[in-house]
Design a protein around this motif. Sequence first.
Motif, PDB file in Angstrom:
ATOM      1  N   GLN A 129      39.011  50.543  37.808  1.00  0.00           N
ATOM      2  CA  GLN A 129      39.345  50.617  36.143  1.00  0.00           C
ATOM      3  C   GLN A 129      39.827  49.234  35.903  1.00  0.00           C
ATOM      4  O   GLN A 129      40.304  48.348  36.955  1.00  0.00           O
ATOM      5  N   ARG A 130      40.098  49.018  34.882  1.00  0.00           N
ATOM      6  CA  ARG A 130      40.901  47.811  34.361  1.00  0.00           C
ATOM      7  C   ARG A 130      42.363  47.546  34.942  1.00  0.00           C
ATOM      8  O   ARG A 130      42.500  46.532  35.250  1.00  0.00           O
ATOM      9  N   GLU A 133      41.719  46.404  38.420  1.00  0.00           N
ATOM     10  CA  GLU A 133      41.164  45.015  38.216  1.00  0.00           C
ATOM     11  C   GLU A 133      42.363  43.834  38.013  1.00  0.00           C
ATOM     12  O   GLU A 133      42.605  42.983  38.706  1.00  0.00           O
ATOM     13  N   LYS A 134      43.361  44.368  37.108  1.00  0.00           N
ATOM     14  CA  LYS A 134      44.456  43.517  36.860  1.00  0.00           C
ATOM     15  C   LYS A 134      45.424  43.377  38.037  1.00  0.00           C
ATOM     16  O   LYS A 134      45.766  42.154  38.131  1.00  0.00           O
TER      17      LYS A 134
END
Length: 259
Positions: A129-130, A133-134
């Motif tokens: 998820q984000r 990713e970050k």
Amino acid sequence: MATTEAQKLRRMMKRFRVLIMGRANAGKTTILQKVCNTTDQPEIYDTKGNKVRVMIYARGNHDITNEMVFKSNPDFVFHDSCGFEAGSEEEFESMKKFISECAHATKLEERIHAIWYCIPMDDHWQTFQRSEEKFFQECDTGHVPVVAVFTKFEALRPVAYGEIKKQLQGVLGEERSKRIAERVEELFIKTRVLDRLYNPENRARPKSYVRLQNMNKQNTNCDTLLESTTLALDNEELRLCLVLTQKSNMELCIKCAIA
């Protein structure tokens, strides 16, 4: 390793420090309990050594700098990133700052020695998820090894079985188990989570990864995680420190001694 050397190392490196990361309900607390061989909740201390009465994970009330310690093995110190995964950009920046400062601390005992990033597999189409990713795209972990921990891996088995249920009619025993296991591998590959974790453009990439399953059962352990972490460390003193700190995996002690 000679007893005198072990004692010298223990005086120099009193505790092994781990940052555990991942979304809520990823099974992080269960992993820490397994590592420390306990079912108790950890005690929490702030940066000044004051005990924090209540452990609060609610957004905005969690401090990544707090130390989590289990009475069963106080030589392990854990930090929990809980907060940034569903939080604001400010919380994410605070997490990055904490990692950078601890990764580059002058004193070895004040550094984070390993990062365990937990990714639950009970919703296998949303493994990356984000938040993941970050972290992997933007965080500088320095020389601190990141171990990706795929938790709740057993959740893939019923999905795999459901997809090949018809083909399994009349198939028994080892062949049946083999076919289900093969479909589990196919499902895991289809998530493309490894491709995204090891993207060459990421600032942080896992040094290794492990799969944990059925952690809610009594007869399971985190030996594979401890071994993978030990082998991921590029500092011999830290390797020995981890081997001395963990108290349950004698096989790991033997492997490290041979190495």
